[in-house]
Design a protein around this motif. Structure first.
Motif, PDB file in Angstrom:
ATOM      1  N   VAL A 129       0.829  -1.211   0.000  1.00 53.22           N
ATOM      2  CA  VAL A 129       0.000   0.000   0.000  1.00 53.22           C
ATOM      3  C   VAL A 129       0.858   1.254   0.000  1.00 53.22           C
ATOM      4  CG1 VAL A 129      -1.622   1.345   1.381  1.00 53.22           C
ATOM      5  CG2 VAL A 129      -2.022  -1.081   1.015  1.00 53.22           C
ATOM      6  N   LEU A 130       1.850   1.327   0.891  1.00 51.52           N
ATOM      7  CA  LEU A 130       2.666   2.531   0.956  1.00 51.52           C
ATOM      8  C   LEU A 130       3.524   2.702  -0.294  1.00 51.52           C
ATOM      9  CD1 LEU A 130       1.777   2.504   3.999  1.00 51.52           C
ATOM     10  CD2 LEU A 130       3.971   3.586   4.458  1.00 51.52           C
ATOM     11  N   THR A 131       3.969   1.600  -0.907  1.00 50.65           N
ATOM     12  CA  THR A 131       4.705   1.711  -2.157  1.00 50.65           C
ATOM     13  C   THR A 131       3.828   2.309  -3.253  1.00 50.65           C
ATOM     14  OG1 THR A 131       6.121  -0.186  -1.618  1.00 50.65           O
ATOM     15  CG2 THR A 131       5.940   0.428  -3.940  1.00 50.65           C
ATOM     16  N   ALA A 132       2.610   1.784  -3.390  1.00 47.09           N
ATOM     17  CA  ALA A 132       1.694   2.294  -4.415  1.00 47.09           C
ATOM     18  C   ALA A 132       1.342   3.754  -4.161  1.00 47.09           C
ATOM     19  CB  ALA A 132       0.428   1.437  -4.450  1.00 47.09           C
ATOM     20  N   LEU A 133       1.108   4.100  -2.902  1.00 39.32           N
ATOM     21  CA  LEU A 133       0.736   5.478  -2.583  1.00 39.32           C
ATOM     22  C   LEU A 133       1.899   6.432  -2.813  1.00 39.32           C
ATOM     23  CD1 LEU A 133      -1.610   7.193  -1.511  1.00 39.32           C
ATOM     24  CD2 LEU A 133      -0.725   6.822   0.802  1.00 39.32           C
ATOM     25  N   GLU A 134       3.099   6.016  -2.428  1.00 38.79           N
ATOM     26  CA  GLU A 134       4.263   6.895  -2.599  1.00 38.79           C
ATOM     27  C   GLU A 134       4.580   7.126  -4.070  1.00 38.79           C
ATOM     28  OE1 GLU A 134       8.964   7.316  -1.234  1.00 38.79           O
ATOM     29  OE2 GLU A 134       7.759   5.627  -0.526  1.00 38.79           O
ATOM     30  N   ARG A 135       4.396   6.129  -4.902  1.00 36.81           N
ATOM     31  CA  ARG A 135       4.680   6.289  -6.328  1.00 36.81           C
ATOM     32  C   ARG A 135       3.714   7.265  -6.988  1.00 36.81           C
ATOM     33  NH1 ARG A 135       5.046   0.515  -9.029  1.00 36.81           N
ATOM     34  NH2 ARG A 135       5.108   1.887 -10.863  1.00 36.81           N
ATOM     35  N   ARG A 136       2.615   7.544  -6.330  1.00 39.06           N
ATOM     36  CA  ARG A 136       1.613   8.424  -6.920  1.00 39.06           C
ATOM     37  C   ARG A 136       1.589   9.820  -6.325  1.00 39.06           C
ATOM     38  NH1 ARG A 136       0.995   3.389  -7.564  1.00 39.06           N
ATOM     39  NH2 ARG A 136      -0.139   2.520  -9.325  1.00 39.06           N
ATOM     40  N   ILE A 137       1.942   9.953  -5.051  1.00 35.03           N
ATOM     41  CA  ILE A 137       1.876  11.284  -4.438  1.00 35.03           C
ATOM     42  C   ILE A 137       3.206  11.717  -3.849  1.00 35.03           C
ATOM     43  CG2 ILE A 137      -0.581  10.986  -3.942  1.00 35.03           C
ATOM     44  CD1 ILE A 137       0.125  10.560  -1.014  1.00 35.03           C
ATOM     45  N   GLY A 138       4.220  10.855  -3.843  1.00 34.50           N
ATOM     46  CA  GLY A 138       5.518  11.224  -3.307  1.00 34.50           C
ATOM     47  C   GLY A 138       5.716  10.765  -1.876  1.00 34.50           C
ATOM     48  N   GLY A 139       6.971  10.724  -1.452  1.00 37.19           N
ATOM     49  CA  GLY A 139       7.309  10.194  -0.136  1.00 37.19           C
ATOM     50  C   GLY A 139       6.850  11.066   1.014  1.00 37.19           C
ATOM     51  N   ALA A 140       7.084  12.383   0.920  1.00 38.11           N
ATOM     52  CA  ALA A 140       6.710  13.279   2.016  1.00 38.11           C
ATOM     53  C   ALA A 140       5.206  13.279   2.237  1.00 38.11           C
ATOM     54  CB  ALA A 140       7.203  14.696   1.715  1.00 38.11           C
ATOM     55  N   ARG A 141       4.431  13.270   1.145  1.00 34.14           N
ATOM     56  CA  ARG A 141       2.976  13.278   1.287  1.00 34.14           C
ATOM     57  C   ARG A 141       2.464  11.946   1.813  1.00 34.14           C
ATOM     58  NH1 ARG A 141       2.020  16.245  -4.575  1.00 34.14           N
ATOM     59  NH2 ARG A 141       2.529  18.372  -3.881  1.00 34.14           N
ATOM     60  N   THR A 142       3.110  10.862   1.435  1.00 34.66           N
ATOM     61  CA  THR A 142       2.749   9.554   1.984  1.00 34.66           C
ATOM     62  C   THR A 142       2.997   9.514   3.483  1.00 34.66           C
ATOM     63  OG1 THR A 142       3.267   8.469  -0.118  1.00 34.66           O
ATOM     64  CG2 THR A 142       3.202   7.082   1.846  1.00 34.66           C
ATOM     65  N   ALA A 143       4.111  10.091   3.916  1.00 33.28           N
ATOM     66  CA  ALA A 143       4.399  10.163   5.348  1.00 33.28           C
ATOM     67  C   ALA A 143       3.330  10.975   6.086  1.00 33.28           C
ATOM     68  CB  ALA A 143       5.778  10.774   5.576  1.00 33.28           C
TER      69      ALA A 143
END
Length: 259
Positions: A129-143
């Motif tokens: 989930v976090l990999t898919a989310l980070e690839r779409r909105i970026g690492g800082a926003r995923t955090a």
């Protein structure tokens, strides 16, 4: 024999001088041969490679780094002395007492452990989930999404406990309830990610995950944490407008457009 000239040929003039063209060479009116379109290649559906679903230092650095930290803490918890781990878990617990004394420290420290260790199914959900989310909105926003779910779900479950103790509905021992792990942040991240999926996939994932959480709640083994998971999922769903705006301006958008 005289060469016959058509009316169309007779009116041909030079585009530069306007003078009539010589009629020594008849006009060629043959059309070029038709070009056949290339044969369509057969379309084959291939399942996504496992490597694309897991984090990497280049494509999902935040998730990769966080997963590395969780791997270290999980291995340490597996081989360390049980009494030491009990003290560490208690010191990292987001119970009412610790939240009143050092809220920032315990909120961050509690997210360094996986309840159940690396064999927990939340570990796999975390990675995908976090990999898919980070690839779409970026690492800082995923955090931000992860911490938002982690913090709000923790406060949403522990604050009522503190109020119930003050009102005399719960014993004082409830103020020291052991509470740690990444599950709240994972649930919020999954809820946020579904806002970027196609409608049929979005509602399928939400229904299945919510049914799993409701089943855990019905078993009544840890109702406070189970309510926290549902609350974290709701936080992720509430973040859909923000996540969709981030995805439109993000570094990489590979999912189908939201309908």
């Amino acid at each position: 024999m005289e060469r016959t000239v058509s009316a169309a040929d007779a009116t041909l003039t030079s585009p530069e001088t306007g003078a009539p063209l010589l009629d020594g060479m008849p006009r060629q009116r043959t059309a070029p041969p038709p070009v056949e379109p290339p044969a369509a290649l057969p379309v084959r559906w291939t399942a996504p490679r496992l490597a694309s679903l897991l984090p990497s230092p280049r494509r999902a650095p935040f998730t990769f780094g966080y997963a590395a930290v969780l791997l270290v803490t999980s291995l340490f918890a597996q081989f360390a002395d049980p009494s030491l781990m009990e003290a560490l878990y208690q010191g990292s617990s987001t119970d009412v007492v610790h939240l009143m004394r050092s809220p920032v420290v315990v909120l961050l420290a509690s997210a360094l452990w996986i309840a159940g260790g690396m064999v927990s199914y939340y570990t796999l959900v975390f990675l995908v989930v976090l990999t898919a989310l980070e690839r779409r909105i970026g690492g800082a926003r995923t955090a931000v999404v992860f911490l938002l779910g982690h913090v709000l779900a923790t406060l949403g479950t522990e604050v009522p406990v503190g109020l119930a103790v003050l009102a005399g509905h719960l014993p004082d021992s409830s103020l020291h309830r052991l509470d740690y792990g990444i599950s709240f942040g994972v649930a919020a991240s999954l809820g946020a990610l579904t806002g970027l999926l196609r409608p049929w996939l979005r509602w399928t994932v939400l229904i299945l995950f919510a049914a799993l959480l409701l089943q855990d709640l019905a078993e009544f083994t840890d109702p406070l944490s189970n309510w926290g998971h549902l609350l974290a999922l709701a936080v992720g769903i509430a973040a859909w407008p923000l996540v969709r705006r981030w995805a439109r301006t993000g570094v990489e958008v590979t999912l189908a457009p939201v309908r």
